[in-house]
Write a protein that holds these residues in place. Structure first.
Motif, short mmCIF file in Angstrom:
data_model
loop_
_atom_site.label_atom_id
_atom_site.label_comp_id
_atom_site.label_asym_id
_atom_site.label_seq_id
_atom_site.Cartn_x
_atom_site.Cartn_y
_atom_site.Cartn_z
N LYS A 229 -1.79 -6.23 -2.94
CA LYS A 229 -2.70 -5.41 -3.75
C LYS A 229 -3.67 -6.25 -4.56
O LYS A 229 -4.41 -5.71 -5.37
CB LYS A 229 -1.90 -4.49 -4.66
CG LYS A 229 -0.97 -5.16 -5.64
CD LYS A 229 -0.19 -4.08 -6.40
CE LYS A 229 0.76 -4.71 -7.41
NZ LYS A 229 1.60 -3.68 -8.08
N PHE A 257 1.42 -3.66 3.48
CA PHE A 257 0.36 -2.78 2.99
C PHE A 257 -0.74 -3.65 2.38
O PHE A 257 -0.50 -4.35 1.39
CB PHE A 257 0.94 -1.82 1.94
CG PHE A 257 -0.03 -0.79 1.42
CD1 PHE A 257 -1.21 -0.48 2.10
CD2 PHE A 257 0.25 -0.10 0.25
CE1 PHE A 257 -2.09 0.47 1.63
CE2 PHE A 257 -0.62 0.86 -0.23
CZ PHE A 257 -1.79 1.15 0.45
N ARG A 259 -4.04 -3.40 0.51
CA ARG A 259 -4.83 -2.42 -0.24
C ARG A 259 -6.32 -2.80 -0.23
O ARG A 259 -6.69 -3.92 0.13
CB ARG A 259 -4.30 -2.30 -1.67
CG ARG A 259 -2.85 -1.82 -1.73
CD ARG A 259 -2.36 -1.75 -3.17
NE ARG A 259 -0.95 -1.43 -3.23
CZ ARG A 259 -0.45 -0.28 -3.69
NH1 ARG A 259 -1.27 0.68 -4.10
NH2 ARG A 259 0.85 -0.09 -3.75
N ALA A 260 -7.14 -1.86 -0.67
CA ALA A 260 -8.59 -2.05 -0.64
C ALA A 260 -9.04 -3.26 -1.44
O ALA A 260 -10.01 -3.94 -1.09
CB ALA A 260 -9.29 -0.78 -1.14
N GLU A 289 -0.57 -1.43 7.35
CA GLU A 289 -1.54 -0.46 6.82
C GLU A 289 -2.62 -1.25 6.11
O GLU A 289 -2.34 -1.99 5.16
CB GLU A 289 -0.86 0.52 5.86
CG GLU A 289 -1.80 1.61 5.38
CD GLU A 289 -1.11 2.67 4.54
OE1 GLU A 289 -1.82 3.52 3.97
OE2 GLU A 289 0.13 2.65 4.48
N GLU A 291 -6.47 -1.33 4.30
CA GLU A 291 -7.53 -0.56 3.65
C GLU A 291 -8.82 -1.34 3.47
O GLU A 291 -9.78 -0.81 2.93
CB GLU A 291 -7.04 -0.04 2.29
CG GLU A 291 -5.92 0.99 2.39
CD GLU A 291 -5.52 1.56 1.05
OE1 GLU A 291 -5.82 0.92 0.02
OE2 GLU A 291 -4.91 2.65 1.03
N THR A 292 -8.84 -2.62 3.89
CA THR A 292 -10.07 -3.42 3.81
C THR A 292 -10.18 -4.30 5.05
O THR A 292 -9.18 -4.80 5.55
CB THR A 292 -10.09 -4.30 2.55
OG1 THR A 292 -11.26 -5.13 2.58
CG2 THR A 292 -8.87 -5.19 2.46
#
Length: 363
Positions: A229, A257, A259-260, A289, A291-292
């Protein structure tokens, strides 16, 4: 039972339909997940030998440093705020490994254990937790790795055949800090471990490695989660498992994960499984996953297969019998990760345990 107790029970009791529990045989958890186990406080985690300068081990009140939706961990926290804290002081560089061990417990109760490992800024240490004997253990282990610090945590599950062990090993890794985890699971009836990592500042990195060997009737589950993150963090995951015997079952879940906000992420996860007999089952689920798109790299791989017949043929053509050839192939399969432990005595002990389990499974 009060209404509040009923609500807590309903909220934290898995049904087996949830993604986090769909592989786990809930009936074999000894009631740790649904409130039917009899929880007890034991001070079973003790130092083995004298602690080096800059290291303290205390039994005291623990305040959780992370949140979780894991049912067993939340039951532990509802039951007690007492636990064991291992602290490595600021700037301490501990040359020798810190050995901790768990003493066996009763099988008609479950130890609900809380542990916190705190590694001070720019400190460096290796912690080895040796789990042996038979017990029922629900474990909430939190790890704080301070800025610029380096921690290697080696967790050895060399349990007896009746052990039930469900634990979460969650690391919070700060700026420019490094966390390395090596998990070995070669014993127990049911072992379910959650090695998870939370990066909280740029420059952090983690390396999660593990080996597991399951024989007839054993269930081993290792469920990773790495939360990228923050920018410019790096993670590597590499687990290897082997199975031999009817109804031997292993589960490996790898979740990453990105994150952006986590630009510059570099991550890769790998799981390999070796099936040594019919009737064994290995479930392997790698997940990413993202996001960026502004990342260095992200990937995953998973393989499950049987013995390489060419390797066996090569060894046997040089006069090595089938049993020894199988043992050598399994040793070679695990050696990459076991060698990372870096302590000959432990590496030899783990390999000998695997040899013995393989020999029993082959009879």
């Amino acid at each position: 039972m009060t209404t509040l107790q009923s609500n807590i029970l309903e909220k934290h009791t898995p049904s087996g339909r949830e993604e986090a529990w769909r592989f786990t045989p809930l009936k074999r958890l000894g009631g740790m997940h649904d409130g039917t186990a009899t929880p007890v406080l034991r001070n079973s985690l003790i130092a083995k030998g004298d602690l080096p300068s800059g290291v303290t081990l205390t039994r005291t009140t623990i305040t959780a440093v992370t949140e979780t939706d894991d049912a067993i961990v939340n039951r532990i926290r509802e039951f007690t705020d007492q636990g064991t804290i291992l602290e490595i002081a600021f700037n301490a560089e501990v040359a020798s490994p810190i050995f901790l061990g768990r003493t066996p417990g009763a099988l008609d109760t479950a130890e609900f254990a809380r542990v916190l490992i705190k590694v001070g800024t720019h400190a460096k240490a290796t912690v080895i937790i040796e789990n042996t004997g038979d017990t029922h253990l629900a474990e909430d282990l939190e790890i704080q790795v301070g800025p610029g610090a380096h921690l290697t945590l080696i967790s050895l599950q060399e349990w007896g055949a009746q052990t039930i062990h469900a634990g979460r090993h969650h690391a919070i890794v700060d700026r420019d800090a490094t966390f390395k985890s090596i998990v070995v699971t070669v014993g127990g009836s049911l072992v379910r471990l959650l090695p998870t990592v939370d990066f909280i500042a740029p420059g952090a990195s983690c390396d999660l490695s593990g080996v597991y060997f399951a024989t007839a009737g054993q269930f081993f589950e290792h469920r990773m989660f790495v939360d990228h993150k923050v920018p410019n963090a790096k993670s590597r995951v590499n687990y290897k498992g082997a199975l031999a015997g009817d109804k031997a079952h292993t589960v490996w879940i790898g979740d990453v994960f990105i994150r952006a906000a986590a630009e510059g992420t570099d991550t890769y996860e790998l799981n390999r499984n070796l099936l040594l007999s019919d009737g064994a089952r290995a479930d392997s689920v790698p997940n990413l996953e993202i996001e960026t798109g502004e990342i260095v790299g992200a990937g995953h791989a998973s393989t499950t297969g049987r013995f390489d017949d060419e390797q066996l043929f090569y060894l046997m053509s040089r006069g090595i019998n089938m049993e020894d050839a199988r043992r050598l192939v399994v040793r070679g399969f695990f050696n990459e990760i076991v060698a990372e432990i870096g302590i000959d005595e432990i590496q030899d002990r783990i390999m000998t345990r695997i040899d013995n389990e393989l020999a029993k499974a082959g009879k």
